[in-house]
Write a protein that holds these residues in place. Sequence first.
Motif, PDB file in Angstrom:
ATOM      1  N   PHE A  98     -10.034 -12.571   6.712  1.00  0.00           N
ATOM      2  CA  PHE A  98      -9.602 -11.625   5.763  1.00  0.00           C
ATOM      3  C   PHE A  98      -8.222 -11.837   4.936  1.00  0.00           C
ATOM      4  O   PHE A  98      -7.418 -12.397   5.478  1.00  0.00           O
ATOM      5  N   TYR A  99      -7.810 -11.196   3.972  1.00  0.00           N
ATOM      6  CA  TYR A  99      -6.653 -11.053   3.438  1.00  0.00           C
ATOM      7  C   TYR A  99      -5.791  -9.572   3.731  1.00  0.00           C
ATOM      8  O   TYR A  99      -6.758  -8.518   3.350  1.00  0.00           O
ATOM      9  N   LEU A 100      -4.786  -9.472   4.001  1.00  0.00           N
ATOM     10  CA  LEU A 100      -3.965  -8.085   4.290  1.00  0.00           C
ATOM     11  C   LEU A 100      -2.637  -8.281   3.558  1.00  0.00           C
ATOM     12  O   LEU A 100      -2.102  -9.173   3.836  1.00  0.00           O
ATOM     13  N   ALA A 101      -2.307  -7.204   2.918  1.00  0.00           N
ATOM     14  CA  ALA A 101      -0.739  -7.367   2.516  1.00  0.00           C
ATOM     15  C   ALA A 101      -0.344  -5.729   2.626  1.00  0.00           C
ATOM     16  O   ALA A 101      -1.121  -4.765   2.152  1.00  0.00           O
ATOM     17  N   VAL A 102       0.903  -5.619   2.535  1.00  0.00           N
ATOM     18  CA  VAL A 102       1.732  -4.499   2.289  1.00  0.00           C
ATOM     19  C   VAL A 102       2.737  -5.225   1.087  1.00  0.00           C
ATOM     20  O   VAL A 102       3.488  -5.905   1.386  1.00  0.00           O
ATOM     21  N   VAL A 103       2.876  -4.222   0.077  1.00  0.00           N
ATOM     22  CA  VAL A 103       3.568  -4.816  -1.026  1.00  0.00           C
ATOM     23  C   VAL A 103       4.214  -3.483  -1.798  1.00  0.00           C
ATOM     24  O   VAL A 103       3.665  -2.400  -1.597  1.00  0.00           O
ATOM     25  N   LEU A 104       5.342  -3.463  -2.192  1.00  0.00           N
ATOM     26  CA  LEU A 104       6.017  -2.321  -2.884  1.00  0.00           C
ATOM     27  C   LEU A 104       5.812  -2.599  -4.393  1.00  0.00           C
ATOM     28  O   LEU A 104       5.994  -3.473  -5.128  1.00  0.00           O
ATOM     29  N   ASP A 105       4.951  -1.473  -4.768  1.00  0.00           N
ATOM     30  CA  ASP A 105       4.666  -1.468  -6.169  1.00  0.00           C
ATOM     31  C   ASP A 105       5.657  -0.817  -7.134  1.00  0.00           C
ATOM     32  O   ASP A 105       5.646   0.445  -7.080  1.00  0.00           O
ATOM     33  N   THR A 106       6.533  -1.330  -7.811  1.00  0.00           N
ATOM     34  CA  THR A 106       7.490  -0.753  -8.490  1.00  0.00           C
ATOM     35  C   THR A 106       7.055   0.116  -9.534  1.00  0.00           C
ATOM     36  O   THR A 106       7.621   1.047  -9.939  1.00  0.00           O
ATOM     37  N   VAL A 112       1.990  -0.316  -1.261  1.00  0.00           N
ATOM     38  CA  VAL A 112       0.849  -0.143  -1.158  1.00  0.00           C
ATOM     39  C   VAL A 112      -0.015  -1.280  -0.322  1.00  0.00           C
ATOM     40  O   VAL A 112       0.490  -2.259  -0.082  1.00  0.00           O
ATOM     41  N   PHE A 113      -1.072  -0.767   0.232  1.00  0.00           N
ATOM     42  CA  PHE A 113      -1.801  -1.817   1.348  1.00  0.00           C
ATOM     43  C   PHE A 113      -2.734  -2.440   0.377  1.00  0.00           C
ATOM     44  O   PHE A 113      -3.640  -1.816  -0.591  1.00  0.00           O
ATOM     45  N   LEU A 114      -2.989  -3.806   0.733  1.00  0.00           N
ATOM     46  CA  LEU A 114      -4.224  -4.642  -0.161  1.00  0.00           C
ATOM     47  C   LEU A 114      -4.831  -5.268   0.952  1.00  0.00           C
ATOM     48  O   LEU A 114      -4.430  -5.501   1.917  1.00  0.00           O
ATOM     49  N   GLY A 115      -6.266  -5.035   0.852  1.00  0.00           N
ATOM     50  CA  GLY A 115      -7.235  -5.990   1.776  1.00  0.00           C
ATOM     51  C   GLY A 115      -8.270  -6.368   1.118  1.00  0.00           C
ATOM     52  O   GLY A 115      -8.771  -5.550   0.337  1.00  0.00           O
ATOM     53  N   CYS A 116      -8.984  -7.476   1.566  1.00  0.00           N
ATOM     54  CA  CYS A 116     -10.167  -8.192   0.958  1.00  0.00           C
ATOM     55  C   CYS A 116     -10.549  -8.948   2.035  1.00  0.00           C
ATOM     56  O   CYS A 116     -10.201  -9.512   2.988  1.00  0.00           O
ATOM     57  N   LYS A 117     -11.970  -8.792   2.079  1.00  0.00           N
ATOM     58  CA  LYS A 117     -12.801  -9.559   3.048  1.00  0.00           C
ATOM     59  C   LYS A 117     -13.074 -10.867   2.837  1.00  0.00           C
ATOM     60  O   LYS A 117     -13.985 -11.566   3.351  1.00  0.00           O
ATOM     61  N   GLU A 118     -12.226 -11.403   1.938  1.00  0.00           N
ATOM     62  CA  GLU A 118     -11.919 -12.957   1.768  1.00  0.00           C
ATOM     63  C   GLU A 118     -10.653 -13.597   1.861  1.00  0.00           C
ATOM     64  O   GLU A 118      -9.666 -12.751   1.337  1.00  0.00           O
ATOM     65  N   ALA A 119     -10.405 -14.392   2.495  1.00  0.00           N
ATOM     66  CA  ALA A 119      -9.000 -15.062   2.518  1.00  0.00           C
ATOM     67  C   ALA A 119      -8.573 -15.734   1.380  1.00  0.00           C
ATOM     68  O   ALA A 119      -7.279 -15.371   1.000  1.00  0.00           O
ATOM     69  N   ASP A 120      -9.336 -16.588   0.789  1.00  0.00           N
ATOM     70  CA  ASP A 120      -8.960 -17.336  -0.066  1.00  0.00           C
ATOM     71  C   ASP A 120      -9.258 -16.522  -1.568  1.00  0.00           C
ATOM     72  O   ASP A 120     -10.059 -16.743  -2.499  1.00  0.00           O
ATOM     73  N   VAL A 121      -8.221 -15.521  -1.784  1.00  0.00           N
ATOM     74  CA  VAL A 121      -8.372 -14.781  -2.915  1.00  0.00           C
ATOM     75  C   VAL A 121      -8.216 -15.286  -4.170  1.00  0.00           C
ATOM     76  O   VAL A 121      -7.123 -15.891  -4.464  1.00  0.00           O
ATOM     77  N   ASP A 122      -9.262 -15.080  -5.004  1.00  0.00           N
ATOM     78  CA  ASP A 122      -8.781 -15.511  -6.400  1.00  0.00           C
ATOM     79  C   ASP A 122      -8.437 -14.440  -7.223  1.00  0.00           C
ATOM     80  O   ASP A 122      -9.063 -13.581  -7.605  1.00  0.00           O
ATOM     81  N   MET A 151     -12.457  -1.396   3.109  1.00  0.00           N
ATOM     82  CA  MET A 151     -12.930  -2.662   2.912  1.00  0.00           C
ATOM     83  C   MET A 151     -14.363  -2.946   3.573  1.00  0.00           C
ATOM     84  O   MET A 151     -14.896  -3.975   3.603  1.00  0.00           O
ATOM     85  N   GLY A 152     -14.799  -2.041   4.149  1.00  0.00           N
ATOM     86  CA  GLY A 152     -16.338  -1.769   4.517  1.00  0.00           C
ATOM     87  C   GLY A 152     -16.267  -2.152   6.127  1.00  0.00           C
ATOM     88  O   GLY A 152     -17.181  -2.687   6.493  1.00  0.00           O
ATOM     89  N   LEU A 153     -15.395  -1.982   6.764  1.00  0.00           N
ATOM     90  CA  LEU A 153     -15.248  -2.383   8.200  1.00  0.00           C
ATOM     91  C   LEU A 153     -15.485  -1.090   9.069  1.00  0.00           C
ATOM     92  O   LEU A 153     -15.234   0.197   8.471  1.00  0.00           O
ATOM     93  N   GLN A 154     -16.219  -1.425  10.195  1.00  0.00           N
ATOM     94  CA  GLN A 154     -16.606  -0.305  10.945  1.00  0.00           C
ATOM     95  C   GLN A 154     -15.990  -0.324  12.463  1.00  0.00           C
ATOM     96  O   GLN A 154     -15.559  -1.487  12.715  1.00  0.00           O
ATOM     97  N   GLY A 155     -16.136   0.519  13.021  1.00  0.00           N
ATOM     98  CA  GLY A 155     -16.104   0.543  14.502  1.00  0.00           C
ATOM     99  C   GLY A 155     -14.958  -0.060  15.112  1.00  0.00           C
ATOM    100  O   GLY A 155     -13.928   0.217  14.658  1.00  0.00           O
ATOM    101  N   GLN A 156     -15.084  -0.981  16.179  1.00  0.00           N
ATOM    102  CA  GLN A 156     -13.905  -1.471  16.655  1.00  0.00           C
ATOM    103  C   GLN A 156     -12.922  -2.428  15.888  1.00  0.00           C
ATOM    104  O   GLN A 156     -11.871  -2.324  15.799  1.00  0.00           O
TER     105      GLN A 156
END
Lengths: 415, 293
Positions: A98-106, A112-122, A151-156
């Motif tokens: 996965f890809y995860l980030a916290v970034v300051l959006d000016t 802002v939290f960012l998340g993607c179920k792919e690591a090599d984000v285009d 992100m579509g995650l569930q449970g644990q």
Amino acid sequence: MDLLEYQVKEWFAEIGIPVLPSQRIDHPTDLKRLKIHYPVVLKSQVHAGERAKAGGVRVVETTIDAIAAAQTIFNLPIWGELPDVLLAESKYDGQEEFYLAVVLDTAVCRPVFLGCKEADVDWESAGERMQHIVVEQEFSPFYARQLALKMGLQGQLMQSVSSVLEKMYQLFVQKDLDLVEINPLAISNSGQVMALNGKVSINERALGRHPKIAEIVAKMTSRHSSSQINGHLSNWDGLDMHGKIGILGNGTGSMMATFDLVVGAGGKPGICLNLRHAFLTDTLPTTFCDRLTKGLSILAADKSTQVILINLLGSIPQAEEVAKVIAKFVQHETSELTSQVVTTNSNGNKSRQQYHTPHVVVRLAGSEFNMAKDGLATLKTQSNALVMVENLDEAVAEAVRFTKPVAAKKRSATR
Amino acid sequence: MNLTPDSKVLIQGFSEFISATHIAQMKAYGTNLVAGVNPGSGGQQLYDLPIFDLVEEVVEQFGAIDTTIICVHPYQVLDAALEAIASHIRQIIIISAGVPPLDMVQLLRKAEAGETLIVGPNSPGIIVPGKILLGTQPSEFYTPGSVGIVSRSSTLTYEVAWELTKAGLGQSISVSIGSDAIVGSSFLQWMQILDEDETTEAIVLVGQPGGDSEEAAARYITEAIDKPVVAYIAGRQAPAIKNWRQTGNLATVIGRAPNFGTAQSKLAAFQAADVPVAERPSQISELLKKAIH
């Protein structure tokens, strides 16, 4: 400014983000005392991206292989940067990344939290797959759960990913960061999460209240004094366009307007600095005059600077001091030139073109500057190195004019 | 908004960004500067102002304060502003530059909840020429008149004012909203204020790369502003890759155009709104004169 991976992982470990056992390698022989088990991944610690593609990441199975690989990586520049250290890390087999980030959006003035179920984000086409949550009010873990669910995650897995996000946010706030990124976050068969690589961008504005980070930054800046590290250090709050006209302004807008005018008048801007803030490398409080002095010396040290254009308009503290700094600079530069000419004339083996004394065009306006102007006007008669102009367009024209005849001479010399 | 000479003004802290000259200038301009707050100096006189340790002590003595001008060290700005909000001050002007952005995030959350107007950080404040000066704007570049100026730059604000003055165009109000990465009020808010202001007949907007405040203002002009507007954008020649401390670059994936925050995007927005854009500060008065007639 970005930290190196091994530094990021130290911070991750401290705050409780899961990272693999790893060891810092300062020299290939350090691998003889490796405490982690093979297979091991050796990673070049450089700022440049795409280090895996460039050959900066190797998987090794034995000590002999490791030492050989380390020797290669230590000598492999990536985008012109050689690593000082390597990171040796256990190898990990993830099922998903996965890809995860916290970034300051000016733009929204919020983290802002960012998340993607792919690591090599285009990034070009990430729009739909990249999820985000704006942390509107005081942080509470529910923001992290919102993103994980989006992100579509569930449970644990939803729980463990949001717990990582929560820790990323804590780090973000504790250390005044602009960005915390985990890329990739690996997910094992059993649903265990692991930060395989991470990125942290420091906010320079807050360095003064984080002495330990300031120390790291000071070490980095002293090692990479020129414009290395992907320009992260050198062009902060300024520009370096390698032109002949260096610009000093008091404020970003003023500096950029001057830049535009120089280009519009057919000139080539060089290093441009904003004097309104302390420089990145200043860890102690500075005054306007300190920054002016430093700005002048930065420009003078750059061999391509032929003209220094100072644009100051009203509301500068210590107007008289400012005049003194400029006067001292002009006189010092001139006397240094004279002494250099004398010494080399006696040696007779250096040509005159090797010295460069930038012309200084000073644009001053405002009532506070009237006294300063009088002081500088007397200097003007002693040396033609200093030109004073009140009108901005005229000041720019003067600065550009100074670069023209010299350029013509150079052209004819190379012909 | 209370921008009249009778509104009570407080100064919190003294630093390199505010000098004795600035304070004397404000007083000479008729600003009702009642006191200063400088912890540890309570009971003293500084720059001819009575000094207190706490904002609440000032309120106790002088009654409700309309505006506070914050000049403390950037790391103390958040605390000073929260103290002002706690004492029910609704207009805050932050002169200090370089406030850590996460402090601003915290302050804005609080300010938005209580409808406090925050100008800055990194702002020389507001001037209503001939009436009141709140901050460090050099008044010598201004003359009373009918052009409103709203800018994101400090020095460039006076640059524009002076060009207008030289061209015989006086100003109704001039505000620099600040050039730090995160500032309190937006162009959009100020367009609204200037639109409602009776003395203002035309507006000059001075922008620079970063964020989307100019674009939002351009859309607002199309929708709601009938007064003539002229824009100037600094940094159009500056390389676009540089995002000028605007760290929103990563979040641009959130449905934003690839040219988000660039000077080009701002120029396009004003073009779409039929707002004339000056090539250089000295051209603004020309365009304004055309727009007024």
